[in-house]
Design an enzyme around this catalytic site. Structure first.
Site, PDB file in Angstrom:
ATOM      1  N   ASP A 198       0.818  -1.216   0.000  1.00  0.00           N
ATOM      2  CA  ASP A 198       0.000   0.000   0.000  1.00  0.00           C
ATOM      3  C   ASP A 198       0.854   1.268   0.000  1.00  0.00           C
ATOM      4  O   ASP A 198       0.326   2.371   0.045  1.00  0.00           O
ATOM      5  CB  ASP A 198      -0.932  -0.007   1.220  1.00  0.00           C
ATOM      6  CG  ASP A 198      -1.979   1.090   1.187  1.00  0.00           C
ATOM      7  OD1 ASP A 198      -2.472   1.420   0.087  1.00  0.00           O
ATOM      8  OD2 ASP A 198      -2.307   1.637   2.258  1.00  0.00           O
TER       9      ASP A 198
ATOM     10  N   GLN B 280      -5.049  -1.291  -7.143  1.00  0.00           N
ATOM     11  CA  GLN B 280      -5.685  -0.459  -6.120  1.00  0.00           C
ATOM     12  C   GLN B 280      -6.459   0.664  -6.792  1.00  0.00           C
ATOM     13  O   GLN B 280      -5.951   1.321  -7.706  1.00  0.00           O
ATOM     14  CB  GLN B 280      -4.664   0.140  -5.161  1.00  0.00           C
ATOM     15  CG  GLN B 280      -5.308   0.924  -4.021  1.00  0.00           C
ATOM     16  CD  GLN B 280      -4.275   1.480  -3.047  1.00  0.00           C
ATOM     17  OE1 GLN B 280      -3.990   2.669  -3.049  1.00  0.00           O
ATOM     18  NE2 GLN B 280      -3.713   0.605  -2.212  1.00  0.00           N
TER      19      GLN B 280
ATOM     20  N   SER C  26      -7.152   5.646  -0.520  1.00  0.00           N
ATOM     21  CA  SER C  26      -7.408   4.320  -1.068  1.00  0.00           C
ATOM     22  C   SER C  26      -8.871   3.948  -0.880  1.00  0.00           C
ATOM     23  O   SER C  26      -9.454   4.198   0.182  1.00  0.00           O
ATOM     24  CB  SER C  26      -6.532   3.271  -0.369  1.00  0.00           C
ATOM     25  OG  SER C  26      -5.170   3.612  -0.438  1.00  0.00           O
TER      26      SER C  26
END
Length: 284
Positions: free
Chosen positions: A203, A274, A224
């Protein structure tokens, strides 16, 4: 087990207490398949790092799966910002245990409200063909790159070391992709722990990498929304991994980035996707 020298103290690493990053996974078992940990850390913001919550959620799921059955993929949604310093409760639902696969659903909550949900799948190792498409992204080996200077507000747990391929922005943040990363200290042979740490680092700086080339940098929101990760081959996070993420689509306020993690030898160990919310400054 190999040992490394701590560049800050000159002492030998790999003996004594576990690395600080490993303590992120000291989950307290509650009744049933529930776990708790006091949420700590951040990256200069008053919210939890999403990769940390994802990694701790995967760790909770791993604790309910038989030894040797490793995670092969996860799909997750970031629902609310997490708050550092508050207990994080992880509830695991055993969706299915089959002959070769297990499925788990994990809900991470603070103050009785879910902040993150994940479905993770586990697979027993099986024989099969070994192939991957193309070489790893072009990058100098980490030994030829200098460690970057990051501002003090970046508070990833100490123990990660980076080598950046592109010059960082003037304030050193966000970390530009691609970059090399590893844990300084040996982490042992628990492959589920390495998978959790791959989840943690997967991430890092992905939201910033989802921006379309030439798009405005001034944003009212950049967070996100969801995250998918596939573990193709067992990998070690105490050895260098090249993390590369690039934009795939921008439309409206949503952006998609796709990324990969390769070893120094060019072996593809993980892929990710993502989606991020990139809300323009001055927008509604």
């Amino acid at each position: 087990m190999s040992h490394r020298t701590d560049p800050e103290t000159g002492g030998e690493k790999g003996a004594g207490s576990p690395p600080e990053i490993v303590r992120l996974f000291d989950l307290e078992a509650l009744d049933g398949d529930a776990f708790q940990i006091t949420a700590t850390g951040g990256i200069g913001r008053e919210r939890l790092f999403g990769g940390q919550v994802a990694a701790q959620s995967l760790r909770a799921a791993c604790l309910t799966v038989g030894a040797g059955r490793l995670p092969h993929s996860l799909h997750a949604y970031f629902i609310r910002p997490g708050t550092p310093g508050e207990p994080l409760r992880l509830d695991v639902a055993r969706t299915r245990d089959g002959r070769a696969f297990s499925t788990r659903h994990v809900t991470a909550a603070q103050g009785g409200k879910p902040i993150f949900e994940m479905i993770a799948s586990f697979h027993d190792p099986e024989p099969g063909f070994d192939w991957q498409a193309g070489p790893r992204p072009d990058a100098p080996p980490p030994g030829r790159l200098e460690p970057p200077e990051f501002p003090a507000f970046i508070r990833h747990p100490p123990g990660f070391e980076f080598r950046v391929v592109k010059p960082p922005r003037p304030n050193g943040f966000p970390i530009p992709h691609p970059f090399w990363i590893r844990c300084r200290e040996p982490l042992g042979d628990d492959l589920t722990l390495h998978a959790c740490l791959i989840t943690y680092l997967s991430d890092m700086a992905v939201v910033s990498s989802s921006r379309a080339p030439g798009s405005p940098r001034e944003l009212a929101a950049a967070v996100s929304l969801d995250h998918a990760l596939w573990f193709h081959r067992p990998a070690r996070v105490d050895e260098w991994l090249l993390f590369s993420a690039d934009p795939a689509s921008n439309f409206g306020a949503r952006a998609l980035a796709r990324g990969t993690l390769h070893t120094e030898d060019g072996v593809l160990v993980a892929s990710l996707a993502q989606e991020a919310l990139l809300r323009p400054a001055g927008g509604s």
